[in-house]
Design an enzyme around this catalytic site. Sequence first.
Site, mmCIF file in Angstrom:
data_model
loop_
_atom_site.group_PDB
_atom_site.id
_atom_site.type_symbol
_atom_site.label_atom_id
_atom_site.label_comp_id
_atom_site.label_asym_id
_atom_site.label_seq_id
_atom_site.Cartn_x
_atom_site.Cartn_y
_atom_site.Cartn_z
ATOM 1 C CG ASP A 395 46.814 -9.147 1.610
ATOM 2 O OD1 ASP A 395 47.561 -9.171 0.628
ATOM 3 O OD2 ASP A 395 45.998 -8.246 1.832
ATOM 4 C CD GLU A 495 43.785 8.225 -9.702
ATOM 5 O OE1 GLU A 495 42.797 7.480 -9.646
ATOM 6 O OE2 GLU A 495 44.332 8.536 -10.763
ATOM 7 N NE ARG A 802 53.875 -6.665 -9.869
ATOM 8 C CZ ARG A 802 53.206 -5.541 -9.771
ATOM 9 N NH1 ARG A 802 52.013 -5.542 -9.201
ATOM 10 N NH2 ARG A 802 53.698 -4.414 -10.233
ATOM 11 C CE LYS A 808 47.413 -12.688 -2.260
ATOM 12 N NZ LYS A 808 46.668 -11.629 -1.567
ATOM 13 C CG ASP A 832 43.653 -11.308 1.033
ATOM 14 O OD1 ASP A 832 44.623 -11.555 0.295
ATOM 15 O OD2 ASP A 832 43.478 -10.200 1.577
#
Length: 1172
Positions: A395, A495, A802, A808, A832
Amino acid sequence: MYNLHLKNELLSDFCNLPEFQKKVFLCFKKSKYAGNAIKTYKYNFFTFLPLNLFEQFKRAANIYFLVLLILQIIPQISTLPWYTTLVPLVIVLAITAIKDLVDDLARHRMDKEVNNRKCDVLLDGRFKESKWMDIHVGDVVRLKKNDFVPADIVLLSSSNPNSLCYVETAELDGETNLKFKMGLKVTDEHLQEEQQIANFDAMIECEEPNNRLDKFTGVMKWNNEAFPLDLDNMLLRGCKIRNTEVLHGLVIFAGADTKIMRNGGKTRFKRTKIDELMNYMVYSIFVLLILVSAGLAIGNTFWYDQIGSNAWYLYDGKQYNSSYRGFLSFWGYIIVLNTMVPISLYVSVEVIRLGQSKFINWDLQMYYPEKDTAAKARTTTLNEQLGQIEYIFSDKTGTLTQNIMAFKKCTISGHTYGSADGETLDTSQPVDLKWNKYADGRFQFYDHSLISCIQSKKNPDVHEFFKLLCLCHTVMVEQKEDINELVYQAASPDEGALVTAARNFGFVFLSRTQDTITVSELGVEKTYQMLALLDFNSDRKRMSVILRFPDGKIRLYCKGADTVVYERLHPSSKHKERTQSALEAFANETLRTLCLCYKDITEEEFDSWARKHKAASVSMSDREAALDEVYELIERNLQLIGATAIEDKLQDGVPDTIAKLAKANIKIWVLTGDKKETAENIGYSCQLLTGDMQIHYGEDVNEKLEARQIQRRNNTESSGRQVKIKEPFFAAQENNALIITGGWLNEILYEKKKKRRRLRLRKFKKKTIPKDGQPMDEREKEQRQIDFVDMACECSAVICCRVTPKQKANVVNLVKKYKKAVTLSIGDGANDVNMIKTADIGVGISGQEGMQAVMSSDYAFAQFRYLQRLLLVHGRWSYIRMCKFLRYFFYKNFAFTLVHFWYSFFSGYSSQIAYEDWFITLYNVCYSSLPVLLVGLLDQDVSDSLSIRFPKLYLPGPQGVMFNYKNFFISLFHGIFTSLIIFFIPYGAFRQTMGQDGEAPSDYQSFAVVTASSLTIIVNLQISLNTSYWTFVNFFAVLGSIAIYFGIMFDIHSAGIHVIFTSAFTFTGVASNTFRQPYLWLTIILTVGISLLPVICIEFLQKTIWPSEGDKIQRNRRKYEEQVEVVKKPEPFQRGRRSRRSAYAFSHSRGYADLIASGRSILFINPLQYTL
C-alpha cells in the site's frame, strides 16, 4: 424475522415462547436468542483429551505411526517391541497437546476477561452492575464515556442534546476517526429518566443476525406506532464510547449473533513451500519404504524356499509356507524401517519455528520507541517463507508514507509561499505564532513573508484564502479545559491539516450549529449563516459551502481537485496559468494539492437553486444523482483564489529499504487507491521509479497486449495449433516500469463466473471474430491475463493506482496463480486486509488507520523500513536454518535406518533388527536431536549487518537451491554411504576376531553396540561440520549427546536394571564387555574417520574452488565488519519527462455533512465538562 419484546420483567417468559425457540437435539429446544457470553476457546476439561487426539490423528504421519504401533502388537509380524514406537509417539503427541493447551488457556483467559467485564443493566426497575456474560437480548444497558459496547444495541438516549453519541470503531473497520450515532427522536424525548426507561415497553422486528457491518434494518413498535431503525441508531459490539458522558441502549444482538463475532471468520490456512515440498518428500519415503519392504519380503520368500526350510536348526515350530512367511516379513520390515519417516520431524520443525518467531519478537532493532511498538510474529508457521519472497505488494498511504499531513506550501493570487521560485528558506527559524492564542505549538512554517502579508492586511485574497479554509469543511470541534485548546475531529487527515493551518495563521474555526459557523478572524469573532453544505464524494472530488455573511452577502466557497475545479472556473478568473505552474511544481515535490475558489451569489439566484435542492433532497429514487445534478447548477463560473500543498511524508528509511530489496531481486508493486499522478510522484521520491526507467502506461500496455494477441492468433491459424510465444515484451537491456489504473485492470481481471452463463448461451450460435486484439473466448481471456503478468514481471517496478481492495487481492492472486511465486503484501489500513490475507505472507503496519490490518496479518511492526530486516535477516536465516535442519534430519535417519537393510542380507531377510531395542527408541529423542535442533534455531553464516549490507545473499531463497529434490537425494545417497560404512567396517572387523582375554567379541549384541556407537558419533560430528555459527550451547549439545548415549547405554546394560525388568533389558553387560576391547575402539574410530573424510574433502573443494556468495563474504567477514558502509545520499527529486500533478488530497469517504445538516447533530460543548 427477528422479534424481541422489550418489557424487562416479561423478557424471560417472552424469549421462551415456542415460536422463539429452536431445536437443538431431538426434542430438546432452547431460545433462538444467543447469550452474550463469547467462546473462542476450543476445549474444556472434559473434551480436551478426546478432541485434541482426534485433531492430531488427522495428520497422516500420526495415523501412520499408530498403525505401526498396532502392527507391533501382533506377535506374528512384530519385530520390535511396542514401546519403540509408543514412547516417541507419546512424546510427540504430548508436546503438541501441551502447545495446544497453552494456546487454548490463553483463549480461555481472554474470553474470561471479556465475559467478566462490567456494565450497568436495568434489573427490577433499577440499573445494577452486571457482567457482560449475563446480558440478554432485550436488556437495557447504561454505558459511560470510554466504555466498550458489550453487544449490538439500539441507542435510546444519551446525555448529549438530541441523543447524539460519538463512537470509535477501530476494532470493527480499522478507522480511528470518530463516527456519530443518533437515537430516535421519540426515545430521546421520553426515555431520559430511569423510571421512564423501566416502564418502556416495545416490540422490535429486525433482520436476522448477519455480518453486514454497513447495514441494519428494523422497526420499533411502541404505543401503536412504528418507528424505523437503521445503522445510524445502532452501536455495534467492539465500539468505544467517546465524547458522551452517559447513554442508554437496548440489546438487539448478543454474543455470537453480534456483527463483529459474525465477521470473525477463519483466516485462510497458509503453508510454506518447504512444507509442501517436505510432504511430497515424506510421501516419496513412504513409497520407498513399501518398495524396499516388498523387495526384502520377496527375498525372504526365496531364502526360505532354498535355505530356511532345509536348515533343521532354524525350525520354529510353525507350519507356514514360504509365501505366507514373505507376507509376514513385509509387515515386519514396514515396522523395522519405519524410522525412515521420522516421527519427531514435525515436532522439531514446530519447535524451530516457535524459536524463530520469538527471535523476531525480541529483535530490538525492529522496535519503534515513539509508539512503544515491537515487531510481532503473529504466526509460527511461515518464518522460512520470509526467506523466499519474490514479489512485494505494498500500500502507499500509511505504509510508504506516514499518513500524517502537514501544511507545507500554498499559492495565493499567483504568488507561492513556502519556498517560492526555487528559493531556499531558512529552516532554523520557524515563523513566530505567539501573537495567536489559538496557535498549535507543533505547527511549523518557515516563510515569514506569509505572516507579514496576513498581519499587514494589504492583500484581501490572502485573508479570503484562509477564511475559506476555516469555513469550507465538515470538521467537528471540541474545546478542552483550556478554552484556547481546540480538538478537531475530521473525516480525513487532509481536511484536519487544512483547518489546523488556517487556525495557526489566525483564522480559527471555533464552533458550529446546524445552520451557523463561528470563527475568529485575526482575533475578531464572526458568525456565518450556513445556507447549504455540498459534501464531498469520490465522484464529485470537491465540496462546497454556501454562507450568508454578517453583512447579508451570500457567497459559495469550494475546494477540490484541480481537474474538476479548473473545468468550473469563470473565463475571467485570474492567475490560472501561474496557479497551474505552482500545482505542477507542488506535484513534482510529491505534495498533495487542492484548489480553492469562490463565487458570489445573488438572493434571487440562491432562492431559485434552494427550491431545486429541496426537491432533490426528498427524492425517493436515485437521490444522490439528483443532488449531484443540482450541485452542478451552482458550482460554476467560480473565481480561483489559490491552491494548498500538503505533505504526506515518506517514512524514514523507505528509499534505502526499497533499494536493498531490489538488490535482493525482490520486485515491489505499489497498489494504492490514490490518483496516478500522486502514486507516480511517490514512486519517484521513494526511488521505486528512477530517471533511467521507461514508464509504460495503460495505453502502451494495451498496444503490446493486443499485438501479442494478434501474433498468437496468426500463429495458431498458420500452424493449426496453439503456439506459445516466448519472446519478451521488452528488450533485455531496458529498465521498465508499469503504471496502470484500476479502470484499466477491470479489462484484465475478467469475472469468469459471470461470463460462463453468457458463453453457454452462445455455444450454438455462429462464432464471430472480435476486433483485433480483443479476447475471443475464455481461453484467450485467461491468456491475456498471463500476458499481462508476464509483461509486469519483466518490469522493475509496477504501480497500480485507483484500485479497490478487491482489485488489490486479485492482482496478488494473478501473480501467485501464473508465476507460482512467493508473495508478500504489506499495508496499514482496513482496505489492505483482503490483499494481506491473499498473499503468502501478510504484514501489517500499526499506523494511523487502526489495527485491522495488523489483526489480519502474519507479521506486524511499526515502520516499513523494518521489512528489510524481517526478510534479509530473519527470513534468510530462518530459510537457511530450516534447509540445513531438514537435509541433516533426513540424512541421519537414512543412515540410521538403512543399516537394517544391509543387515537383512545376512539374517535371511527375517526382519531382524541390527540395533538394540532401546537404542531405536531413544535415537531420535535423546542421541541426535539436540545438535540439529540448535542448528535450526541458532545457525547463521554471516552476521545480521552483513546480511543487510549484501542483499545478494538473499538470492538462494527465492531460487530454492538450498532444499529441493536434488538436496533430498543427496541426503539419501549420503545416508546410504554412511550406513554402508557403519555396517560393513564393523562386520569385516568382527569376522574371526579374538579379544585380548581370549573371548570372541564377534557376537550379535557386541556388533549392535559398535554400530550404534559409530552411528551416534558420526551423526553428531557430521552436524558439527555443517555448523557455521558456534556457541557454547552448540559445543555442549554435540559432546553432551554423545555423553548421554554412553551414559544411558551403560545404565540399561547394567545387571541391576536387568534384574528389575528382565524381559525389557536383555543386553546385560554387553557395553562393559565391548568397550574394554581396544580393537573395537579402533573399529569405531576407523568407521567414523572413513565416513567423515569424504565429506570434509568435498566441503574443502567446494568452498575453495566453487565458493558461493556467502562463502566469499564469510571468508572476508572480519574485513567487511571493520569497514564502515558508505551510505549513498539520495539524489534530489527531479521532475520527470512529463508533467505530474498530485492527486486530490482529500478523503475518499463522505464527511459529516449529513450529521451537520440534520438539525439534530450539533453537540454544544461545555469546555469544562467534555474532554477526551
